[in-house]
Design a protein around this motif. Structure first.
Motif: not given
Length: 241
Positions: A104-128
């Motif tokens: 819904x927000x994507x269709x409202x904002x209509x962005x060219x680029x999206x930034x978000x968190x990786x869905x992968x687990x980071x084994x080198x740095x657990x915080x993310x």
């Protein structure tokens, strides 16, 4: 993956799980975007009500406080449009409902680029790798492809809300181990720290915040082969156009 030139970008949507996620991961990059005249919009899935260190503030009060802090932090890097989805902090799952809300927000904002968190687990740095981060990253990628662009996905968005399908051209992922794109944030480092310090409920106790953050920004800059004394934020670029 080669990122699109910023000259081709007019609007960017940043989707994160909690207030302050964008500021730890990408506030310098956001300041760079807005400095080029690019419109940047934030979508924050939770109100961060499970965060903070002042237990005299109940969950309702903490949620309001953290929304206010994120709004103030956004102003420090030139962002004035924010969407808060109000999901409970700490319990986010990659559900169809979340995909619909982000689409819904994507269709409202209509962005060219999206930034978000990786869905992968980071084994080198657990915080993310907070579960909320991974769930939001996965749901956002699903909302980008196929949901937001598919007129038959969540048809109520068009039928009831008039939100036509929209195709995002690329996604930048934060917090992963497969970074292939770096943004030099050295000229805007003060704005990144101003944004981080706006999250007083999260950072006021951190006397060494700047040194801590500079440490991994310097490692990013080294990976990007930037000059000595530089600082960079890192992303994995995913073409979705």
């Amino acid at each position: 993956m080669t990122a699109l030139d910023d000259a081709e970008i007019s609007t960017i949507l940043v989707v994160t799980a909690h207030p302050d996620d964008v500021d730890f991961g990408a506030a310098g990059t956001v300041a760079t975007f807005t400095g080029k005249g690019i419109r940047v919009v934030y979508c924050v899935v939770t109100d961060g009500d499970a965060g903070g260190f002042d237990r005299l503030v109940d969950n309702g009060g903490m949620a309001e406080l953290r929304r206010d802090e994120q709004t103030a932090a956004a102003r420090e890097v030139g962002v004035t449009e924010l969407h808060f989805l109000g999901y409970p902090d700490g319990t986010v799952e990659q559900t169809l409902a979340l995909r619909r809300d982000i689409a819904r927000v994507i269709r409202q904002v209509r962005p060219d680029r999206v930034l978000t968190s990786t869905p992968e687990r980071n084994y080198a740095r657990i915080g993310p790798s907070h579960p909320d981060h991974r769930a939001v990253g996965g749901a956002t990628l699903d909302a980008v492809y196929p949901d937001a662009r598919n007129p038959y996905a969540f048809p109520e968005l068009l039928a009831d809300e008039g939100l036509a399908a929209w195709t995002v051209r690329e996604v930048w992922l934060m917090g992963g181990q497969a970074n292939d794109h770096y943004v030099d944030v050295t000229p805007v480092l003060d704005r990144k720290f101003a944004a981080l310090r706006a999250h007083a409920s999260q950072t006021s106790h951190m006397d060494t915040l700047e040194d801590f953050v500079k440490g991994w920004l310097a490692m990013n800059a080294q990976a990007a082969r930037l000059p000595e004394g530089s600082y960079a934020e890192a992303f994995q670029v995913v073409s979705t156009g």
